[in-house]
Design an enzyme around this catalytic site. Sequence first.
Site, PDB file in Angstrom:
ATOM      1  N   ASP A 245       5.548  14.566  -4.432  1.00 44.28           N
ATOM      2  CA  ASP A 245       4.596  14.085  -3.431  1.00 44.28           C
ATOM      3  C   ASP A 245       4.727  14.989  -2.208  1.00 44.28           C
ATOM      4  O   ASP A 245       5.403  14.662  -1.238  1.00 44.28           O
ATOM      5  CB  ASP A 245       4.910  12.624  -3.080  1.00 44.28           C
ATOM      6  CG  ASP A 245       3.898  12.010  -2.121  1.00 44.28           C
ATOM      7  OD1 ASP A 245       2.919  12.696  -1.755  1.00 44.28           O
ATOM      8  OD2 ASP A 245       4.088  10.846  -1.733  1.00 44.28           O
ATOM      9  N   SER A 334       4.422   8.091   6.601  1.00 46.57           N
ATOM     10  CA  SER A 334       4.288   9.014   5.478  1.00 46.57           C
ATOM     11  C   SER A 334       4.344  10.472   5.921  1.00 46.57           C
ATOM     12  O   SER A 334       3.716  10.866   6.891  1.00 46.57           O
ATOM     13  CB  SER A 334       2.971   8.791   4.738  1.00 46.57           C
ATOM     14  OG  SER A 334       3.167   8.084   3.558  1.00 46.57           O
TER      15      SER A 334
END
Length: 472
Positions: A245, A334
Site C-alpha cells: 500500500d 493514512s
Amino acid sequence: MPKRKAAIAVGGVAALGAAALLLPNANASQDRNDAAAGGTADAKTLKAGDASDLAAQLQKILGDAFAGSYYDSGKQQLVVNVVSGDNNVIVQAKKAGAVVRQVENSTAELASAARTLKTKATIPGTSWAVDPRTNKVLVTADSTVTGAKWNRLQSTVQSLGSGVATLKKSSGTFKTFVSGGDAIFSQVQGGNVRCSLGFNVTASDGSPAFLTAGHCGVAAKEWSDSETGQPIATVDQATFPGEGDFSLVKYNDPNTQAPSDVNTGNGQTVQINQAADATVGETVFRMGSTTGLHDGQVTGLDATVNFQSETDPNGVDTVTGLIQTNVCAEPGDSGGSLFTQDGSALGLTSGGSGDCTSGGETFFQPVTTALQATGATLGGGDQAGAGGEAGAGAGDQAGAGDQAGAGDQAGAGDQAGAGDEAGAGDQAGAGGDQIGGGADPSGAAGDQSGAGAADDGSSAADDGSSAQTGGH
C-alpha cells in the site's frame, strides 16, 4: 514549489504531546514481563536496529532451524526461535549474542497455515500475521465478521490446530486511514480527498518526490498542500491493493528542496537518516494530524489485511506484506510516518481498526519495500545516497516475510475503484471533529486522545475539518 512548502510536507503537524519521543527509555518496560524471553548472561544488550541486523544474520546461519525472532525491549535483547535440537545451532546463535528459545512450529509450518487462511478465509475484516512471541499465527477479526463469516473463520483456525494459530476479535472495523500527517489534498469527483505525506525521497530519475499510502495514490492523481491550493505533486506510481500500500508522488517543481525529517510540531523535527526494517517488539512512533504523536510496539511482520472494498459491497481489498502494530490511528492518518526515535523510517500508515481512545491494531507499509519497488531513495539531495544504502541493506531481511507466507495473497483484492474513496466522507466526519476539537496545542494531552493540532499546524487542521467530507 517554495522551499517552505516542501518543509511542511513531511511527517505530521500535530502537537508533540507524546513526551515519550524525548525520553530515551519511553515504553522500554512494555515487554519486561514477556516470560518467553528469559535473558541469558551471554546475550548482548542491543538497540532495536542492531537486533534487526543480528536477526537477519542468524536467519541465514540457522537456515530451516530459524523460526522467527523478536526484540525484548525491556531487557534490550534479541530472542531467536529455533526448531532444531541441534546443540551446534543453539551454540551458534548464543555466541552471536541472542537469547535462544526452542519452539514447536517451524517457519514453513506457519507459512502453510497462512496459505490455508488465504484459501479458506479471505474475508473482509480479517487479518493474520506470525507472532514470534507465541510462535503462532495471530488471526484477527473486526466487528463486521459475524454469523456465517465468523463461523467460517473460526472453523478454519481450529482446523490448523490449537498450537498453530490463535483467533481474537477487534472491537473496531478495518479501514484505510486517509487524511492526516502533514496533510495533502486532492479535488476529485464527489469531494476532497485528504491524505498524509510519509517521507520525502528522491525518485530514480533524480527528481524530488515523496512516499504516501497507495490507496491515496489510487484515489487521486494530483495533490496539493492546502485544501483549495493548486496541485504541487503528481502520482508517479501507486500500489493498492495487492503486494503493498504505497505511492510515489513527484513534486511538479524539479527544484523543490524536500527535507528528510518528520515535523513533530512545536518547531521540533526528527531527522530521518535511514530506512530500516521493523522488528517485532521494538518501540515505534507514528505521526498524524488527526491524533498527533503516538507510540507503541511492532507486533507482527508480513501481515495480511482484508479490507472491505469501498466500491464493491461483496468485494475485498487484500493487502500483503504489512507491519502490524498496537499504535493507534484514526481517519486522517493514512500515509503518515512510522519511525523510530533514532531517525529510522519504517513505514507508511495504511489502515486498521479502533481509535486512540480504545486502542486497536494499525498496519503500515514497510518503507524499505516501497523504496525497492519504486526505485526511489530516502531523503532529498545529497541525503539520497544514505537512504539508498539503507533501503538496499534492508533487503537482506526480506526472509522474515517467509514467516507468514501471506505474500501469496497479493492481488486477492478487487482493485477497482479505490479512487472513489473520496466518497468515504462519513468516516471523515469523526476525523474532522477530532481536528477541530484540538485542545491545548502545547498540552501533553495531545498524544492521549487525538486532541488535535499544534499552533504550527492549526491551519492544516482547519483545512482538514472541512476537507473531511471526502477524507480517507
